[in-house]
Scaffold this active site. Structure first.
Site, PDB file in Angstrom:
ATOM      1  N   ASP A   9      36.186 -10.565   5.900  1.00  0.00           N
ATOM      2  CA  ASP A   9      37.414 -10.075   5.244  1.00  0.00           C
ATOM      3  C   ASP A   9      38.305  -9.183   6.120  1.00  0.00           C
ATOM      4  O   ASP A   9      38.736  -8.101   5.680  1.00  0.00           O
ATOM      5  CB  ASP A   9      37.060  -9.346   3.935  1.00  0.00           C
ATOM      6  CG  ASP A   9      36.442 -10.280   2.897  1.00  0.00           C
ATOM      7  OD1 ASP A   9      36.262 -11.475   3.190  1.00  0.00           O
ATOM      8  OD2 ASP A   9      36.123  -9.805   1.783  1.00  0.00           O
ATOM      9  N   ASP A  51      38.789 -13.073   1.385  1.00  0.00           N
ATOM     10  CA  ASP A  51      38.871 -12.817  -0.048  1.00  0.00           C
ATOM     11  C   ASP A  51      40.141 -13.539  -0.508  1.00  0.00           C
ATOM     12  O   ASP A  51      41.204 -13.369   0.112  1.00  0.00           O
ATOM     13  CB  ASP A  51      38.990 -11.295  -0.249  1.00  0.00           C
ATOM     14  CG  ASP A  51      38.402 -10.799  -1.553  1.00  0.00           C
ATOM     15  OD1 ASP A  51      37.425 -11.388  -2.048  1.00  0.00           O
ATOM     16  OD2 ASP A  51      38.929  -9.787  -2.074  1.00  0.00           O
ATOM     17  N   HIS A  53      41.985 -14.525  -3.950  1.00  0.00           N
ATOM     18  CA  HIS A  53      42.049 -14.474  -5.411  1.00  0.00           C
ATOM     19  C   HIS A  53      43.305 -15.134  -5.989  1.00  0.00           C
ATOM     20  O   HIS A  53      44.397 -14.966  -5.438  1.00  0.00           O
ATOM     21  CB  HIS A  53      42.047 -13.017  -5.878  1.00  0.00           C
ATOM     22  CG  HIS A  53      40.821 -12.240  -5.515  1.00  0.00           C
ATOM     23  ND1 HIS A  53      39.551 -12.658  -5.808  1.00  0.00           N
ATOM     24  CD2 HIS A  53      40.687 -11.037  -4.878  1.00  0.00           C
ATOM     25  CE1 HIS A  53      38.680 -11.754  -5.385  1.00  0.00           C
ATOM     26  NE2 HIS A  53      39.341 -10.763  -4.806  1.00  0.00           N
ATOM     27  N   HIS A  85      44.911  -7.470  -4.912  1.00  0.00           N
ATOM     28  CA  HIS A  85      44.715  -7.607  -3.466  1.00  0.00           C
ATOM     29  C   HIS A  85      44.363  -9.056  -3.123  1.00  0.00           C
ATOM     30  O   HIS A  85      43.835  -9.792  -3.956  1.00  0.00           O
ATOM     31  CB  HIS A  85      43.582  -6.670  -2.990  1.00  0.00           C
ATOM     32  CG  HIS A  85      42.242  -7.039  -3.547  1.00  0.00           C
ATOM     33  ND1 HIS A  85      41.830  -6.660  -4.808  1.00  0.00           N
ATOM     34  CD2 HIS A  85      41.235  -7.799  -3.045  1.00  0.00           C
ATOM     35  CE1 HIS A  85      40.636  -7.152  -5.047  1.00  0.00           C
ATOM     36  NE2 HIS A  85      40.238  -7.869  -3.996  1.00  0.00           N
ATOM     37  N   LYS A 110      36.545 -17.048  -0.751  1.00  0.00           N
ATOM     38  CA  LYS A 110      35.732 -16.680  -1.911  1.00  0.00           C
ATOM     39  C   LYS A 110      36.592 -15.902  -2.894  1.00  0.00           C
ATOM     40  O   LYS A 110      37.628 -15.363  -2.517  1.00  0.00           O
ATOM     41  CB  LYS A 110      34.535 -15.831  -1.453  1.00  0.00           C
ATOM     42  CG  LYS A 110      34.980 -14.559  -0.771  1.00  0.00           C
ATOM     43  CD  LYS A 110      33.830 -13.779  -0.189  1.00  0.00           C
ATOM     44  CE  LYS A 110      34.341 -12.566   0.552  1.00  0.00           C
ATOM     45  NZ  LYS A 110      35.058 -11.608  -0.297  1.00  0.00           N
ATOM     46  N   CYS A 155      31.716  -6.343   0.442  1.00  0.00           N
ATOM     47  CA  CYS A 155      31.525  -7.723   0.930  1.00  0.00           C
ATOM     48  C   CYS A 155      30.547  -7.822   2.095  1.00  0.00           C
ATOM     49  O   CYS A 155      29.794  -8.796   2.171  1.00  0.00           O
ATOM     50  CB  CYS A 155      32.877  -8.347   1.234  1.00  0.00           C
ATOM     51  SG  CYS A 155      33.801  -8.613  -0.316  1.00  0.00           S
TER      52      CYS A 155
HETATM   53  C1  VGL Z   1      36.208  -6.456  -1.169  1.00  0.00           C
HETATM   54  C2  VGL Z   1      36.683  -5.172  -2.985  1.00  0.00           C
HETATM   55  C3  VGL Z   1      37.293  -6.231  -3.608  1.00  0.00           C
HETATM   56  C4  VGL Z   1      35.612  -6.548   0.198  1.00  0.00           C
HETATM   57  C5  VGL Z   1      36.812  -7.540  -1.775  1.00  0.00           C
HETATM   58  O1  VGL Z   1      36.070  -7.382   1.008  1.00  0.00           O
HETATM   59  O2  VGL Z   1      34.687  -5.770   0.491  1.00  0.00           O
HETATM   60  N1  VGL Z   1      36.137  -5.291  -1.788  1.00  0.00           N
HETATM   61  N2  VGL Z   1      37.355  -7.417  -2.992  1.00  0.00           N
HETATM   62 ZN    ZN Z   2      38.517  -8.954  -3.881  1.00  0.00          ZN
END
Ligand code: VGL
Ligand code: ZN
Length: 208
Positions: A9, A51, A53, A85, A110, A155
């Site tokens: 990420d 990430d 979404h 995010h 993901k 993550c």
């Molecule tokens: C993450 C919070 C929400 C991460 C992803 O990449 O650690 N943290 N979504």
């Molecule tokens: Zn996230």
């Protein structure tokens, strides 16, 4: 068997000025680029997670009618409510501009299912659905992972714990990790938990 470098990420929304900015996150981009260079010398595969979404994702506080950075429950699983995010195709979901993206051999996305969060690169938080990662690694005879990225306490942690659970050998490149730290010790505790589960801590110099 072979090794891969897993970059977790390294996206704009987790970096300086991003929606879910992690303290000092930008400092790990240089670590990632150096790790890429060293791992390529050893002919390792380079993998990145993203990430990714939909804008109606259930982990977004605004969609849950809650306040960001508080906790609750999403479809039976405990959930931290996050600011919006890493929305698919938006600039916040893109890789950090300085990351050497042309070196990536495989990208795992993901968090596409609105009803469940997905911290690990292998499974959603309920271990209900798998990403293509395990299949890809098996197909490439990879059983050792060097992991770094954002965020240490979400993550990175869940990716490492799942990997160990599935029988991968895991080395954590600690200098390439930064955490959210909703509680001040979360990242330190995450590192201890990963070590206790069998992860080895390594430094960039050990990759040379
Ligand atoms: C993450 C919070 C929400 C991460 C992803 O990449 O650690 N943290 N979504
Ligand atoms: Zn996230």
């Amino acid at each position: 068997m072979k090794s891969a470098l897993m970059l977790v990420d390294l996206q704009n929304d987790f970096c300086h000025g991003g929606a879910l900015a992690v303290h000092d996150a930008d400092a790990v981009i240089n670590v990632a680029n150096r790790a890429i260079e060293l791992c390529k010398v050893h002919e390792m595969a380079i993998i990145a997670t993203q990430d990714w979404h939909p804008d109606d994702h259930g982990s977004f506080a605004v969609n849950a009618g809650t306040e960001p950075w508080t906790t609750g429950e999403l479809n039976g699983l405990s959930q931290v409510w996050w600011p919006v995010h890493c929305v698919q195709e938006q600039p916040g979901a893109a890789f950090h501009p300085q990351l050497e993206k042309q070196s990536l051999d495989f990208v795992v996305r993901k968090g596409q299912n609105s009803g469940i969060d997905s911290y690990s690169a292998f499974f959603d938080n309920g271990h209900r659905a798998a990403t293509p990662l395990h299949h890809w690694l098996k197909g490439n005879q990879i059983n050792r992972l060097i992991v770094m990225g954002l965020a240490t306490d979400y993550c990175v942690k869940f990716t490492v714990l799942d990997a160990l659970d599935m029988g991968y050998q895991v080395a954590l490149l600690e200098e390439g990790c930064r955490g959210v730290n909703l509680s001040p010790n979360d990242s330190q505790q995450a590192i201890e938990q990963m070590q206790q589960a069998g992860a080895r801590l390594i430094t960039l110099s050990e990759l040379a």
